[in-house]
Design a protein around this motif. Sequence first.
Motif, PDB file in Angstrom:
ATOM      1  N   ARG A  39      35.583  10.734   3.441  1.00  0.00           N
ATOM      2  CA  ARG A  39      35.070  10.717   2.079  1.00  0.00           C
ATOM      3  C   ARG A  39      35.978  11.539   1.177  1.00  0.00           C
ATOM      4  NH1 ARG A  39      28.741  11.645   0.564  1.00  0.00           N
ATOM      5  NH2 ARG A  39      28.868  11.025  -1.617  1.00  0.00           N
ATOM      6  N   ASP A  51      31.951   7.679  -6.682  1.00  0.00           N
ATOM      7  CA  ASP A  51      31.389   6.914  -5.579  1.00  0.00           C
ATOM      8  C   ASP A  51      32.364   6.879  -4.405  1.00  0.00           C
ATOM      9  OD1 ASP A  51      30.951   3.970  -4.262  1.00  0.00           O
ATOM     10  OD2 ASP A  51      29.083   4.888  -4.930  1.00  0.00           O
ATOM     11  N   TRP A  52      31.849   6.932  -3.171  1.00  0.00           N
ATOM     12  CA  TRP A  52      32.691   7.038  -1.975  1.00  0.00           C
ATOM     13  C   TRP A  52      33.475   5.766  -1.679  1.00  0.00           C
ATOM     14  CZ3 TRP A  52      31.511   3.596   1.924  1.00  0.00           C
ATOM     15  CH2 TRP A  52      30.257   2.977   1.859  1.00  0.00           C
ATOM     16  N   ARG A  53      33.109   4.632  -2.250  1.00  0.00           N
ATOM     17  CA  ARG A  53      33.804   3.375  -1.985  1.00  0.00           C
ATOM     18  C   ARG A  53      35.116   3.232  -2.750  1.00  0.00           C
ATOM     19  NH1 ARG A  53      28.595   2.827  -3.110  1.00  0.00           N
ATOM     20  NH2 ARG A  53      27.160   1.982  -1.559  1.00  0.00           N
ATOM     21  N   CYS A  54      35.315   4.043  -3.781  1.00  0.00           N
ATOM     22  CA  CYS A  54      36.433   3.804  -4.697  1.00  0.00           C
ATOM     23  C   CYS A  54      37.790   4.046  -4.054  1.00  0.00           C
ATOM     24  CB  CYS A  54      36.276   4.691  -5.937  1.00  0.00           C
ATOM     25  SG  CYS A  54      34.810   4.296  -6.910  1.00  0.00           S
ATOM     26  N   LEU A  56      38.586   3.660  -0.774  1.00  0.00           N
ATOM     27  CA  LEU A  56      38.800   2.926   0.469  1.00  0.00           C
ATOM     28  C   LEU A  56      39.549   1.635   0.182  1.00  0.00           C
ATOM     29  CD1 LEU A  56      35.317   3.515   2.089  1.00  0.00           C
ATOM     30  CD2 LEU A  56      37.440   4.715   2.557  1.00  0.00           C
ATOM     31  N   ILE A  59      37.458  -3.906   2.916  1.00  0.00           N
ATOM     32  CA  ILE A  59      36.084  -3.971   3.390  1.00  0.00           C
ATOM     33  C   ILE A  59      35.954  -3.376   4.789  1.00  0.00           C
ATOM     34  CG2 ILE A  59      34.163  -5.528   3.893  1.00  0.00           C
ATOM     35  CD1 ILE A  59      34.816  -5.255   0.955  1.00  0.00           C
ATOM     36  N   VAL A  62      35.560   0.226   4.449  1.00  0.00           N
ATOM     37  CA  VAL A  62      34.214   0.550   3.955  1.00  0.00           C
ATOM     38  C   VAL A  62      33.208   0.522   5.104  1.00  0.00           C
ATOM     39  CG1 VAL A  62      32.344  -0.256   2.462  1.00  0.00           C
ATOM     40  CG2 VAL A  62      34.691  -0.235   1.616  1.00  0.00           C
ATOM     41  N   LYS A  63      33.276  -0.530   5.939  1.00  0.00           N
ATOM     42  CA  LYS A  63      32.343  -0.623   7.064  1.00  0.00           C
ATOM     43  C   LYS A  63      32.594   0.481   8.088  1.00  0.00           C
ATOM     44  CE  LYS A  63      33.306  -4.875   8.111  1.00  0.00           C
ATOM     45  NZ  LYS A  63      33.247  -6.156   8.855  1.00  0.00           N
ATOM     46  N   TYR A  65      33.797   3.484   7.497  1.00  0.00           N
ATOM     47  CA  TYR A  65      33.301   4.749   6.964  1.00  0.00           C
ATOM     48  C   TYR A  65      31.777   4.789   6.985  1.00  0.00           C
ATOM     49  CZ  TYR A  65      32.517   8.617   3.764  1.00  0.00           C
ATOM     50  OH  TYR A  65      32.098   9.800   3.204  1.00  0.00           O
ATOM     51  N   ALA A  66      31.138   3.643   6.698  1.00  0.00           N
ATOM     52  CA  ALA A  66      29.676   3.589   6.754  1.00  0.00           C
ATOM     53  C   ALA A  66      29.170   3.804   8.176  1.00  0.00           C
ATOM     54  CB  ALA A  66      29.189   2.247   6.214  1.00  0.00           C
TER      55      ALA A  66
END
Length: 399
Positions: A39, A51-54, A56, A59, A62-63, A65-66
């Motif tokens: 993060r 936001d934490w997605r910015c 990465l 996709i 993103v997955k 990290y999730a």
Amino acid sequence: MRIRIRMAGNMIQMPPRKKVRSMSITYEENADENSNLERPSVKKEEGKEMDWRCNLKNIRAVKGYALKEGILADVTFEVGAEGKPFKAHKLILALVSPVFEAMFYGGLAEKGEKVVIPDIAPEGFDCLLRYIYTEEVSFKNASEAFMTCTAAEKYCIPHLKGLSEYFISDCELTAENVWIFLENSLFLGMKVVTEKCLEFLKRNTTQALNDSSFLDTTAEAIERVLSSDTLEASELMLLKSIVRWAEKRPSSSKGTSMKEHLDPLMRHIRFGILNPASFCNFLEEEKNVLSDSDALAILKHLTNPQTCSLPDWCCSKIGRSTFSERVMSPPRKVKSNIRRPVPSLPSPKYDSYHRTSSCSSRTRSRSKHRRLSSYTSSSSDSSSSSSQYSSLTSSSDSD
């Protein structure tokens, strides 16, 4: 400054827009290789984080990290004997594995948020989840690859199983790990790894039998080795090794004796090639391995094989060659005594072509006969004329 918008005669006043202030993104200096899954620390002038997605890249990141942080996870797995927790997402797992789909969305779906999996190692389940989320997998050693292959086999992910088998097939075999490799490959159905292990055991049978890991292997693995026609070990050594293996088997609650563990393996020993003196010494050392009748029948066969036969349960194969003999011996030419039948030609069909050809041949023979008859008649005429000429000449000479 106010902005006015006229709508159907009414005046609506809108507040002025706020200016967008600049943001500064700071990264940690000691970031590891998986920094795209961490993060990012984003600072604004107001002290709020972005936001934490910015930060990465795609996709998959993103997955991944999730999965690592457990963001929006709706199921928790307790894996292994210790129950190590793993947070995941039901929908992502169900899209990849039909087993997870039946587990979460089938008729007997799990209603709770916790799922206990005691028969899978945590290392293998971790590699399974990372592959599902990021399509990437890396193994530290062959043991982790076997654990991952077990998880992939259970949850029906064949491509991950193929990657695990490919990694294991490239590992180096030794006398210490070959029995573990063979046992796991037979259990998981890895044909390539199984053939590689059997080929190694054919060359290094004595070293593998003397290693301590041999006592912990399964009966199925030993049967696959004993059924081979090429081994670098004597038959007496094979017999003593399986007896030593059976003595280390733990007795079960049902009263399983050493002989019950030993009987399936004794059927693969080729008693017909043993030395009678060595076999007698073996019987003195191990008195409870064979019954008196079987031991006497085998000994009689070794001393006089033409009159006495082996017991019915004994292996009927005569010999077993070593690997060096198989490599050095030239290939034998096998002569076949089978007479191959000569193909019969089909009988001619007398069609119009054959009829015309036969008629023409008869015509040619008749014309030839006529020429011969005319030639004979002409020759007879010439002979008569010549005789007349000779008589005339003789008469003229006399005159």
